[in-house]
Write a protein that holds these residues in place. Sequence first.
Motif, PDB file in Angstrom:
ATOM      1  N   GLU A   1       0.668  -1.065  -0.082  1.00 48.65           N
ATOM      2  CA  GLU A   1      -0.036  -0.094   0.107  1.00 48.65           C
ATOM      3  C   GLU A   1       0.810   1.220  -0.026  1.00 48.65           C
ATOM      4  O   GLU A   1       0.493   2.130  -0.721  1.00 48.65           O
ATOM      5  N   SER A   2       2.122   1.370   0.807  1.00 48.39           N
ATOM      6  CA  SER A   2       2.828   2.425   0.874  1.00 48.39           C
ATOM      7  C   SER A   2       3.414   2.751  -0.737  1.00 48.39           C
ATOM      8  O   SER A   2       3.835   3.794  -1.161  1.00 48.39           O
ATOM      9  N   VAL A   3       3.707   1.494  -1.300  1.00 45.16           N
ATOM     10  CA  VAL A   3       4.395   1.578  -2.668  1.00 45.16           C
ATOM     11  C   VAL A   3       3.330   2.213  -3.566  1.00 45.16           C
ATOM     12  O   VAL A   3       3.539   3.132  -4.515  1.00 45.16           O
ATOM     13  N   ILE A   4       2.138   1.735  -3.447  1.00 48.17           N
ATOM     14  CA  ILE A   4       1.139   2.395  -4.616  1.00 48.17           C
ATOM     15  C   ILE A   4       0.937   3.901  -4.217  1.00 48.17           C
ATOM     16  O   ILE A   4       0.797   4.519  -4.958  1.00 48.17           O
ATOM     17  N   ARG A   5       1.106   4.119  -2.858  1.00 46.73           N
ATOM     18  CA  ARG A   5       0.725   5.854  -2.654  1.00 46.73           C
ATOM     19  C   ARG A   5       1.751   6.491  -2.992  1.00 46.73           C
ATOM     20  O   ARG A   5       1.753   7.646  -3.731  1.00 46.73           O
TER      21      ARG A   5
END
Length: 174
Positions: A11-15
């Motif tokens: 999720e951090s990578v997507i953001r």
Amino acid sequence: MDRMSAQKRRESVIRAAIAEFARTGYHGTSTAAIAKRVGVTQPYLFRLFPDKKAIFVAALMRSMDDTRLAFERADDGMEGGGQALRAMTGAYAHLMSTCPETLLMQMQGYAAVAAAEAQGDDLIGEVVRAGWMRIWETVHLSLGADADETASFFACGMLGNTLTAIGLPASAGR
């Protein structure tokens, strides 16, 4: 110290990818920049996603889902018509002012479709078209299934996106 789960890291990578791709587009964004923003190595990034295109697609899908959800939440409990239109217009204005990268990411997705399809890759186009149809349907049903009103709503929204992309406030289009 708690370690972040792979799902939270993903999720951090997507953001981070949304922020990076929104700013510099698919070809102008390196996976190194995304990894640096998240605080991981590139090899770890590629344990979460098979390649850069998969990261781009995930970021594009998330930005479109975030937009759709903003409309859905704004319409919660509304009975269509003017009340729903005002609520969704307010939700979109709020999204543009607080998360412009979400909307700019979508614009980067639109731009990437033609380039990808010219090379025989339909995935990005399929993601954009499916995401757009989900957003359209959410707004269209909220507005009482009036096609002209829905089209007008999106025309004003795209003007706002364009103004945001060139660094002007959305209110400059009024």
